[in-house]
Design a protein around this motif. Structure first.
Motif, short mmCIF file in Angstrom:
data_model
loop_
_atom_site.label_atom_id
_atom_site.label_comp_id
_atom_site.label_asym_id
_atom_site.label_seq_id
_atom_site.Cartn_x
_atom_site.Cartn_y
_atom_site.Cartn_z
N ILE A 1 25.50 18.99 51.21
CA ILE A 1 24.49 17.93 51.16
C ILE A 1 24.00 17.81 49.70
O ILE A 1 23.55 18.78 49.10
CB ILE A 1 23.31 18.23 52.12
CG1 ILE A 1 23.82 18.44 53.55
CG2 ILE A 1 22.27 17.11 52.06
CD1 ILE A 1 24.62 17.28 54.15
N ILE B 1 24.95 16.47 58.35
CA ILE B 1 24.78 15.02 58.14
C ILE B 1 24.30 14.36 59.44
O ILE B 1 23.36 13.57 59.44
CB ILE B 1 26.09 14.38 57.62
CG1 ILE B 1 26.35 14.85 56.19
CG2 ILE B 1 26.04 12.84 57.69
CD1 ILE B 1 27.70 14.44 55.61
N THR C 1 31.79 14.42 51.44
CA THR C 1 30.61 15.23 51.12
C THR C 1 31.03 16.70 51.12
O THR C 1 31.49 17.22 52.14
CB THR C 1 29.50 15.01 52.17
OG1 THR C 1 29.32 13.60 52.34
CG2 THR C 1 28.19 15.64 51.74
N SER D 1 20.01 16.25 47.51
CA SER D 1 19.45 16.69 48.78
C SER D 1 17.91 16.66 48.77
O SER D 1 17.28 16.50 49.82
CB SER D 1 19.95 18.10 49.13
OG SER D 1 19.59 18.98 48.10
N ILE E 1 22.37 12.20 50.71
CA ILE E 1 23.50 13.01 51.21
C ILE E 1 24.58 13.16 50.13
O ILE E 1 25.13 14.24 49.93
CB ILE E 1 24.08 12.37 52.50
CG1 ILE E 1 23.08 12.51 53.65
CG2 ILE E 1 25.42 13.01 52.86
CD1 ILE E 1 23.39 11.66 54.87
#
Ligand SMILES: NC(=O)c1ccc[n+]([C@@H]2O[C@H](COP(=O)([O-])OP(=O)(O)OC[C@H]3O[C@@H](n4cnc5c(N)ncnc54)[C@H](O)[C@@H]3O)[C@@H](O)[C@H]2O)c1
Length: 346
Positions: A325, A282, A322, A194, A190
């Protein structure tokens, strides 16, 4: 077998391959002169793997002794640490000898701390046998024990001389231990890559370990002492550690980190640091990996535990945001923003 060199203050190699444990003695003799090696292990790993490891060391000319303590996180304390130091002295281990940690993250953390402090520091080898120790705990030189007040509150940075990671040993791991590793591997996917995520779902261990080690290599080489970039690895841990503590450690670390990752992403979205879309992605990645993301504690209780977080410095804490991703950044927030962060996570 693949080798990765970790270029920290004391550089070392990580060897990764299937069924390489029987060859440990040869690999170790490339980095150590003939000496005594104290194998430190737990009761479970002792019965599974210590014989093959010990035989390999003896065949390569090392003198070997063994120190065993009961398996589990509850052993990661001052008492076990003290017993290990006394046993090293009883075995006549000197400054030119070495410790080999054979086991999961608990064994690695205690053995590493013992190696860092016994006679002011002796050589140390890591033979990780759990998924979590292979991808995370055995790389980067963090060692330590828990205190009554919290996890990992006493410790040292102490780099190993060599890490030998035999992926075949994962065959004997119970399913809940596999999920512990899945959570930490998902964190890396994450935050940094990815493409790793489908490989984690497929349980492609050699690929996952190699990629995880190369990500951690990059981070540890850039920030060996955990004062900047390395703090990105705390994604999910700021809230996750509080969940572990609130559950009196009945919720396993990886399960708590998975809940923590979803909750932290939700808080970041609510505070406008990332998009709701990223939070939803997520959540769905972790749900697909079969993690239960519900949290049965309230924000104010968890926030009180967060105030003991050792990452807090000068009234601020870094959280991992984040952006999409596979891509993230660190954001320093004040303690009043941290309170809001916890409130927004639920
Ligand atoms: N130092 C670091 O950078 C770092 C990073 C992540 C986690 N950690 C620490 O690691 C610990 C968690 O690691 P862990 O889950 O490996 O804990 P652990 O060492 O307690 O191992 C978990 C269980 O799996 C068993 N086990 C290990 N290998 C096995 C195998 N191949 N087959 C069957 N059983 C096996 C162990 O006996 C134990 O019962 C925590 O204390 C955490 O704080 C440290």
């Amino acid at each position: 077998m693949k080798k990765f060199e970790i270029s920290t203050t004391h550089p070392y190699n990580i060897c990764i391959g299937s069924n390489i444990m029987p060859n440990s003695g040869t690999l170790i003799s490339e980095v150590l002169e003939p000496c005594k090696i104290a194998i430190i292990t737990d009761t479970n790993v002792n019965s599974l793997y210590s014989q093959v490891f010990l035989t390999s060391l003896i065949e390569s000319g090392f003198e070997v002794s063994k120190i065993i303590f009961p398996a589990g996180e509850h052993s990661k304390n001052l008492n076990t640490y003290g017993n290990v130091l006394e046993a090293l002295a009883d075995e006549g281990i000197s400054r030119s000898d070495a410790i080999a940690s054979l086991g999961g993250g608990v064994v690695g953390d205690i053995s590493g701390f013992a190696a860092a402090t016994y006679m002011r520091g002796i050589k140390f080898l890591q033979i990780p046998t759990s998924y979590i120790s292979a991808i995370d705990a055995s790389v980067g030189g963090k060692t330590g024990i828990n205190l009554l007040s919290g996890k990992n509150l006493a410790g040292a940075f102490w780099q190993p001389s060599l890490v030998i990671c035999d992926t075949k040993v994962f065959e004997t791991l119970p399913p809940e231990q596999i999920m512990e590793g899945v959570a930490e591997a998902m964190k890396l996917g994450i935050c940094f890559d990815s493409n790793l995520i489908p490989r984690i779902i497929d349980r492609d261990y050699p690929y996952i370990i190699e990629r995880a080690v190369s990500i951690k290599k990059y981070i540890v080489e850039a920030d060996e002492l955990d004062v900047g970039l390395r703090q990105m690895l705390n994604f999910g841990h700021t809230i996750g550690h509080c969940i572990e503590k609130a559950s009196a450690y009945s919720i396993p670390h990886g399960v708590a980190v998975a809940k923590g990752m979803a909750a932290e992403a939700k808080a970041c979205a609510a505070m406008g640091l990332t998009s709701v879309d990223v939070y939803e992605k997520i959540s769905s990645i972790l749900t697909e990996a079969t993690f239960d993301l519900s949290i049965d504690f309230d924000a104010s209780e968890l926030y009180q535990y967060a105030l003991l977080d050792k990452k807090i410095s000068h009234g601020k804490i870094a959280i991992t945001v984040t952006d999409q991703i596979g891509q993230s950044h660190l954001e320093k927030i004040s303690l009043s923003q941290l309170k809001l962060f916890f409130e927004s996570a639920f």
